[in-house]
Write a protein that holds these residues in place. Sequence first.
Motif, mmCIF file in Angstrom:
data_model
loop_
_atom_site.group_PDB
_atom_site.id
_atom_site.type_symbol
_atom_site.label_atom_id
_atom_site.label_comp_id
_atom_site.label_asym_id
_atom_site.label_seq_id
_atom_site.Cartn_x
_atom_site.Cartn_y
_atom_site.Cartn_z
ATOM 1 N N GLU A 180 -63.742 -17.846 -35.356
ATOM 2 C CA GLU A 180 -62.851 -17.332 -36.387
ATOM 3 C C GLU A 180 -62.456 -15.907 -36.131
ATOM 4 O O GLU A 180 -61.325 -15.514 -36.395
ATOM 5 C CB GLU A 180 -63.565 -17.325 -37.741
ATOM 6 N N GLU A 181 -63.365 -15.199 -35.658
ATOM 7 C CA GLU A 181 -63.117 -13.782 -35.447
ATOM 8 C C GLU A 181 -62.041 -13.576 -34.393
ATOM 9 O O GLU A 181 -61.267 -12.633 -34.477
ATOM 10 C CB GLU A 181 -64.398 -13.085 -35.051
ATOM 11 N N GLN B 187 -54.689 -9.652 -36.649
ATOM 12 C CA GLN B 187 -54.670 -8.218 -36.914
ATOM 13 C C GLN B 187 -53.878 -7.455 -35.867
ATOM 14 O O GLN B 187 -53.148 -6.520 -36.189
ATOM 15 C CB GLN B 187 -56.088 -7.647 -36.963
ATOM 16 N N ARG C 206 -58.826 -14.037 -36.157
ATOM 17 C CA ARG C 206 -58.598 -12.886 -37.007
ATOM 18 C C ARG C 206 -58.121 -11.711 -36.174
ATOM 19 O O ARG C 206 -57.234 -10.974 -36.585
ATOM 20 C CB ARG C 206 -59.888 -12.536 -37.737
#
Length: 184
Positions: free
Chosen positions: A26-27, A34, A30
Amino acid sequence: MDMKKVLLLSLFALPAIVLASSGHGEEASRYLQQTGRESDFWPRVVNFTIFAALLWYLLAGPIKGFFKGRSEEIASQLKEIEEKLQAAKEEKKEAQARLDESVKKAEQIIEDAKKEAVILAQKIADANAQELEVMEKQYAEKIALEERKATREAIDEVLSENITTEDIMLDEAKVVEIISKKVA
């Protein structure tokens, strides 16, 4: 390390630690949302460069000091070895000079001994010649003494055998004639 270096290290290391700890799940999505990028390769390169620069900044002085100290230590050991080598060469030269001097002294002693032997041999020869002359003189004197002794004995024998009471009145011519007969 001083406090300034520790603080500087922590400021530069914190972003590297944060970025390095991100996962792939998930990171990662993300991160993509971003930043708008699919990979974090270039930020990692920047972080690595900052980390390498920090390491260089913090460790370059001690490493340079270590190698400089080691170089100076090796240079001093080399200089000490060269001094010992030079001292050994000088000692060798001195020993060679003493050896040469000893050889010359030995040759001089041998030469002096030969001369002394010649002189002693000459003295012994002279002493033997003188002793031989003395012995010859003694021999000649002994021969003369023995001749005189033999002559006296002959005279005594002639006188005791040939002279009787009647012959006492002999003249000199008669005595000489008797002695001449006995000696011959």
